[in-house]
Scaffold this active site. Structure first.
Site, mmCIF file in Angstrom:
data_model
loop_
_atom_site.group_PDB
_atom_site.id
_atom_site.type_symbol
_atom_site.label_atom_id
_atom_site.label_comp_id
_atom_site.label_asym_id
_atom_site.label_seq_id
_atom_site.Cartn_x
_atom_site.Cartn_y
_atom_site.Cartn_z
ATOM 1 C CG HIS A 107 -0.235 0.017 2.498
ATOM 2 N ND1 HIS A 107 0.156 -1.569 2.845
ATOM 3 C CD2 HIS A 107 -0.002 0.800 3.435
ATOM 4 C CE1 HIS A 107 0.836 -1.283 4.232
ATOM 5 N NE2 HIS A 107 0.664 0.094 4.497
ATOM 6 C CG HIS A 109 0.963 5.370 4.295
ATOM 7 N ND1 HIS A 109 0.208 5.187 5.371
ATOM 8 C CD2 HIS A 109 1.656 4.324 4.286
ATOM 9 C CE1 HIS A 109 0.336 4.068 5.910
ATOM 10 N NE2 HIS A 109 1.451 3.377 5.413
HETATM 11 P P1 AMP Z 1 1.675 0.425 7.455
HETATM 12 O O1 AMP Z 1 2.067 0.521 8.917
HETATM 13 O O2 AMP Z 1 2.497 1.195 6.522
HETATM 14 O O3 AMP Z 1 1.475 -1.113 7.063
HETATM 15 O O4 AMP Z 1 0.132 1.140 7.130
HETATM 16 C C1 AMP Z 1 -0.905 0.423 7.529
HETATM 17 C C2 AMP Z 1 -1.929 1.642 7.519
HETATM 18 O O5 AMP Z 1 -3.202 0.800 7.464
HETATM 19 C C3 AMP Z 1 -1.991 2.342 8.843
HETATM 20 O O6 AMP Z 1 -1.631 3.567 8.878
HETATM 21 C C4 AMP Z 1 -3.065 1.884 9.904
HETATM 22 O O7 AMP Z 1 -3.617 3.283 10.294
HETATM 23 C C5 AMP Z 1 -4.040 1.627 8.754
HETATM 24 N N1 AMP Z 1 -4.869 0.762 9.058
HETATM 25 C C6 AMP Z 1 -5.200 -0.466 9.495
HETATM 26 N N2 AMP Z 1 -6.326 -0.819 9.623
HETATM 27 C C7 AMP Z 1 -7.208 -0.116 8.903
HETATM 28 C C8 AMP Z 1 -8.360 -0.377 8.555
HETATM 29 N N3 AMP Z 1 -9.325 -1.315 8.869
HETATM 30 N N4 AMP Z 1 -9.091 0.612 7.508
HETATM 31 C C9 AMP Z 1 -8.105 1.596 6.983
HETATM 32 N N5 AMP Z 1 -6.803 1.578 7.428
HETATM 33 C C10 AMP Z 1 -6.462 0.686 8.363
#
Ligand code: AMP
Length: 144
Positions: A107, A109
């Site tokens: 993903h 950001h």
């Molecule tokens: P990473 O730490 O780069 O793997 O980013 C994962 C992101 O997903 C974090 O910024 C979380 O806040 C976000 N996240 C976790 N669960 C959810 C969810 N159910 N819906 C939307 N974002 C989420």
């Protein structure tokens, strides 16, 4: 170490893709889905994910997926700018737990920044889903 591993088809983003979990969806095309980060580090924090992927991270990904993913990220980032008028935008992604990765579906950001407003902590403080849906609609309206 978590740079390597097996893709979990039940990770949170895979569930969002299958609509098994709620999300404030912003945009999708044949290649990507964008939705609001539920623990936003800033107002308008949006995530862009490849739809047809079992890559845990950027290094694992099929090169043919990278182009459409980054094009989608640029398109969404432009819509975030048009909707929210930030002073800057962070576009980033993390690979492996030591790098800050917590969800193991690739993903990107998109994090708007405003002068004098500190960045929130990564993954802290759950947002109100109704407010996220309002932001998602504002951003979606600016997708060009
Ligand atoms: P990473 O730490 O780069 O793997 O980013 C994962 C992101 O997903 C974090 O910024 C979380 O806040 C976000 N996240 C976790 N669960 C959810 C969810 N159910 N819906 C939307 N974002 C989420």
């Amino acid at each position: 170490m978590s740079l390597d591993g097996t893709y979990d088809p039940d990770n949170i983003f895979a569930k969002i893709l299958r609509a098994e979990m709620p999300a404030a969806r912003v945009f999708e095309d044949d290649h990507v889905l964008a939705f609001m980060d539920v623990f936003p580090q800033a107002k308008g924090h949006t995530l862009v994910i490849p739809k047809h992927s079992t890559a845990r991270n950027f290094l694992d990904e099929d090169p043919e997926v990278i182009g459409p993913l980054m094009l989608g990220a640029q398109r969404v980032a432009k819509a975030v700018r048009a909707a929210l008028n930030p002073d800057g935008i962070v576009i980033t992604q993390f690979n492996g737990a030591p790098a800050g990765q917590t969800v193991f579906h690739l993903h990107v950001h998109i994090i708007p920044r405003w002068e004098g407003v500190a960045l929130g902590r990564h993954g802290q403080g759950m947002a109100d889903m109704e407010k996220l849906k309002v932001l998602a609609a504002q951003i979606a309206a600016k997708i060009a």
